[in-house]
Design an enzyme around this catalytic site. Sequence first.
Site, PDB file in Angstrom:
ATOM      1  CG  ASN A  91      -1.847   1.147   1.306  1.00  0.00           C
ATOM      2  OD1 ASN A  91      -1.463   2.271   0.982  1.00  0.00           O
ATOM      3  ND2 ASN A  91      -3.066   0.913   1.741  1.00  0.00           N
TER       4      ASN A  91
ATOM      5  CG  ASP B 102      -3.165   4.582   0.709  1.00  0.00           C
ATOM      6  OD1 ASP B 102      -3.207   4.467  -0.525  1.00  0.00           O
ATOM      7  OD2 ASP B 102      -4.016   4.084   1.478  1.00  0.00           O
ATOM      8  CG  HIS B 103       0.427   6.250   4.824  1.00  0.00           C
ATOM      9  ND1 HIS B 103      -0.473   7.249   5.119  1.00  0.00           N
ATOM     10  CD2 HIS B 103      -0.194   5.081   5.110  1.00  0.00           C
ATOM     11  CE1 HIS B 103      -1.581   6.715   5.599  1.00  0.00           C
ATOM     12  NE2 HIS B 103      -1.435   5.399   5.608  1.00  0.00           N
TER      13      HIS B 103
ATOM     14  NE  ARG C 196       6.677  21.565   4.328  1.00  0.00           N
ATOM     15  CZ  ARG C 196       7.974  21.859   4.352  1.00  0.00           C
ATOM     16  NH1 ARG C 196       8.634  22.041   3.241  1.00  0.00           N
ATOM     17  NH2 ARG C 196       8.594  21.937   5.499  1.00  0.00           N
TER      18      ARG C 196
ATOM     19  CG  HIS D 246      -8.273   4.030   1.145  1.00  0.00           C
ATOM     20  ND1 HIS D 246      -8.406   3.867   2.498  1.00  0.00           N
ATOM     21  CD2 HIS D 246      -9.475   4.459   0.703  1.00  0.00           C
ATOM     22  CE1 HIS D 246      -9.643   4.173   2.856  1.00  0.00           C
ATOM     23  NE2 HIS D 246     -10.302   4.550   1.783  1.00  0.00           N
TER      24      HIS D 246
ATOM     25  NE  ARG E  23      -8.244   7.372   4.618  1.00  0.00           N
ATOM     26  CZ  ARG E  23      -9.143   6.929   5.493  1.00  0.00           C
ATOM     27  NH1 ARG E  23     -10.345   7.460   5.551  1.00  0.00           N
ATOM     28  NH2 ARG E  23      -8.821   5.959   6.326  1.00  0.00           N
TER      29      ARG E  23
ATOM     30  NE  ARG F 124      -7.557  11.120   5.610  1.00  0.00           N
ATOM     31  CZ  ARG F 124      -8.048  10.578   6.725  1.00  0.00           C
ATOM     32  NH1 ARG F 124      -7.293   9.785   7.468  1.00  0.00           N
ATOM     33  NH2 ARG F 124      -9.272  10.842   7.118  1.00  0.00           N
ATOM     34  CG  HIS F 125      -3.585   8.886   1.606  1.00  0.00           C
ATOM     35  ND1 HIS F 125      -4.450   8.208   0.790  1.00  0.00           N
ATOM     36  CD2 HIS F 125      -3.814   8.433   2.869  1.00  0.00           C
ATOM     37  CE1 HIS F 125      -5.167   7.375   1.523  1.00  0.00           C
ATOM     38  NE2 HIS F 125      -4.820   7.486   2.798  1.00  0.00           N
TER      39      HIS F 125
ATOM     40  CD  GLU G 269      -7.234  -0.519   0.847  1.00  0.00           C
ATOM     41  OE1 GLU G 269      -6.949  -1.568   1.422  1.00  0.00           O
ATOM     42  OE2 GLU G 269      -6.910   0.612   1.268  1.00  0.00           O
TER      43      GLU G 269
ATOM     44  CB  THR H  70      -5.978   4.839  10.110  1.00  0.00           C
ATOM     45  OG1 THR H  70      -5.788   3.854   9.100  1.00  0.00           O
ATOM     46  CG2 THR H  70      -6.059   4.165  11.472  1.00  0.00           C
ATOM     47  CB  THR H  71      -9.628   1.939   7.702  1.00  0.00           C
ATOM     48  OG1 THR H  71      -9.215   2.657   6.544  1.00  0.00           O
ATOM     49  CG2 THR H  71     -10.943   1.240   7.422  1.00  0.00           C
TER      50      THR H  71
ATOM     51  CD  GLU I 181      -7.141  -5.965   3.078  1.00  0.00           C
ATOM     52  OE1 GLU I 181      -7.259  -5.824   1.843  1.00  0.00           O
ATOM     53  OE2 GLU I 181      -6.429  -5.224   3.798  1.00  0.00           O
TER      54      GLU I 181
ATOM     55  CG  HIS J  26      -5.529  -1.213   9.273  1.00  0.00           C
ATOM     56  ND1 HIS J  26      -5.881  -0.245   8.359  1.00  0.00           N
ATOM     57  CD2 HIS J  26      -5.271  -0.547  10.425  1.00  0.00           C
ATOM     58  CE1 HIS J  26      -5.870   0.934   8.949  1.00  0.00           C
ATOM     59  NE2 HIS J  26      -5.494   0.776  10.207  1.00  0.00           N
ATOM     60  N   GLY J  27      -2.187  -2.110   9.858  1.00  0.00           N
ATOM     61  CA  GLY J  27      -1.357  -1.990  11.053  1.00  0.00           C
ATOM     62  C   GLY J  27      -0.274  -3.050  11.174  1.00  0.00           C
TER      63      GLY J  27
ATOM     64  N   GLY K 280       1.185  -1.161   4.373  1.00  0.00           N
ATOM     65  CA  GLY K 280       1.571   0.127   3.832  1.00  0.00           C
ATOM     66  C   GLY K 280       2.362   1.006   4.779  1.00  0.00           C
ATOM     67  CG  HIS K 281       1.800   3.834   8.774  1.00  0.00           C
ATOM     68  ND1 HIS K 281       2.549   3.637   9.917  1.00  0.00           N
ATOM     69  CD2 HIS K 281       1.631   5.167   8.669  1.00  0.00           C
ATOM     70  CE1 HIS K 281       2.803   4.807  10.480  1.00  0.00           C
ATOM     71  NE2 HIS K 281       2.258   5.760   9.744  1.00  0.00           N
TER      72      HIS K 281
HETATM   73  C1  LIG Z   1      -8.303   0.183   4.271  1.00  0.00           C
HETATM   74  C2  LIG Z   1      -6.997   0.272   4.939  1.00  0.00           C
HETATM   75  O1  LIG Z   1      -6.792  -0.311   5.937  1.00  0.00           O
HETATM   76  C3  LIG Z   1      -5.889   1.111   4.408  1.00  0.00           C
HETATM   77  O2  LIG Z   1      -5.950   1.358   3.074  1.00  0.00           O
HETATM   78  C4  LIG Z   1      -5.839   2.399   5.086  1.00  0.00           C
HETATM   79  O3  LIG Z   1      -7.107   3.002   4.984  1.00  0.00           O
HETATM   80  C5  LIG Z   1      -4.809   3.328   4.472  1.00  0.00           C
HETATM   81  O4  LIG Z   1      -4.385   4.234   5.342  1.00  0.00           O
HETATM   82  P1  LIG Z   1      -5.256   5.428   6.009  1.00  0.00           P
HETATM   83  O5  LIG Z   1      -6.363   4.775   6.767  1.00  0.00           O
HETATM   84  O6  LIG Z   1      -4.281   6.085   6.906  1.00  0.00           O
HETATM   85  O7  LIG Z   1      -5.802   6.292   4.926  1.00  0.00           O
HETATM   86  N1  LIG Z   2      -5.899  -2.687   3.707  1.00  0.00           N
HETATM   87  C1  LIG Z   2      -4.803  -2.454   4.587  1.00  0.00           C
HETATM   88  C2  LIG Z   2      -3.718  -1.762   3.875  1.00  0.00           C
HETATM   89  O1  LIG Z   2      -3.774  -1.609   2.667  1.00  0.00           O
HETATM   90  C3  LIG Z   2      -2.511  -1.295   4.589  1.00  0.00           C
HETATM   91  O2  LIG Z   2      -2.773  -0.762   5.837  1.00  0.00           O
HETATM   92  P1  LIG Z   2      -1.539  -0.136   6.697  1.00  0.00           P
HETATM   93  O3  LIG Z   2      -0.403  -1.138   6.631  1.00  0.00           O
HETATM   94  O4  LIG Z   2      -1.140   1.142   6.019  1.00  0.00           O
HETATM   95  O5  LIG Z   2      -2.096   0.026   8.071  1.00  0.00           O
END
Ligand SMILES: CC(=O)[C@@H](O)[C@H](O)COP(=O)(O)O
Ligand SMILES: NCC(=O)COP(=O)(O)O
Length: 248
Positions: free
Chosen positions: A12, A14-15, A23, A48, A50, A54-55, A75, A105-106, A156, A196-197, A218-219
């Site tokens: 993922n 996103d971040h 910025r 994702h 959103r 936001r990202h 997503e 977050t979700t 998922e 997630h997480g 992702g994160h």
């Molecule tokens: C659905 C999920 O778990 C992730 O895609 C998450 O939503 C991405 O990070 P944020 O929740 O921080 O947007």
């Molecule tokens: N669906 C969960 C995801 O894509 C990644 O979540 P995270 O590792 O950023 O918490």
Amino acid sequence: MTTSTRILLGVNIDHVATLRQARGTRYPDPVKAALDAEEAGADGITVHLREDRRHIQERDVLVLSEVLQTRMNFEMGVTEEMMAFAERIRPAHICLVPETRQELTTEGGLDVAGQEARIKAAVERLSKTGAEVSLFIDADERQIEASRRVGAPAIELHTGRYADAETSTEVAEELKRIADGVAFGLAQGLIVNAGHGLHYHNVEAVAAIKGINELNIGHALVAHALFVGFKSAVSEMKALILAAAAKA
Ligand SMILES: CC(=O)[C@@H](O)[C@H](O)COP(=O)(O)O
Ligand SMILES: NCC(=O)COP(=O)(O)O
């Protein structure tokens, strides 16, 4: 029923976009991160889009849909705007997620059981694009059964509660909840993913659960990439999950 012996890693990105949006710059580019992730062994790329943008932005998704060598897991919240966008980009995978504008977050899984008709209509509509539609849900038998009833081929399982658990008892309880959810989902004939997480210190126990098809992470990858680079962050994670799955 899918009983994959090889666990997949969905990266993922996103971040990477979160840092760019902080910025309003053109960098760092999530598309570059996606290509690096693929080179380092990612089996797919998750984004994702959103509602509050936001990202990830629409443009990121459009470019990714043209350049990815693997496959996109898109997503999205269950809104008309997102459904129309998904129909336009036709990703390989679509994951329906709950979304609250103010959440950090979700926070939980999609309440499929509480809105079966709405989710069934969305699954039917999005499946016509050719995508494999999955539902991001808590590891709860009621939600898993409802996911099968609405016709989603995949789920998922939200691993956030496991990731947030503080005591060893809570960690063990949450892990069992996920393992039971995986077994129940497979018995329902569903493809079972999780995420997630998850991070480098908590992922192995989840990867060792038999029958999980894919972990979406992702994160933690983006955070680790600050110190080791994106390719190394992805390849380290991939090695960890493959080793844990092989040992199980
Ligand atoms: C659905 C999920 O778990 C992730 O895609 C998450 O939503 C991405 O990070 P944020 O929740 O921080 O947007
Ligand atoms: N669906 C969960 C995801 O894509 C990644 O979540 P995270 O590792 O950023 O918490």
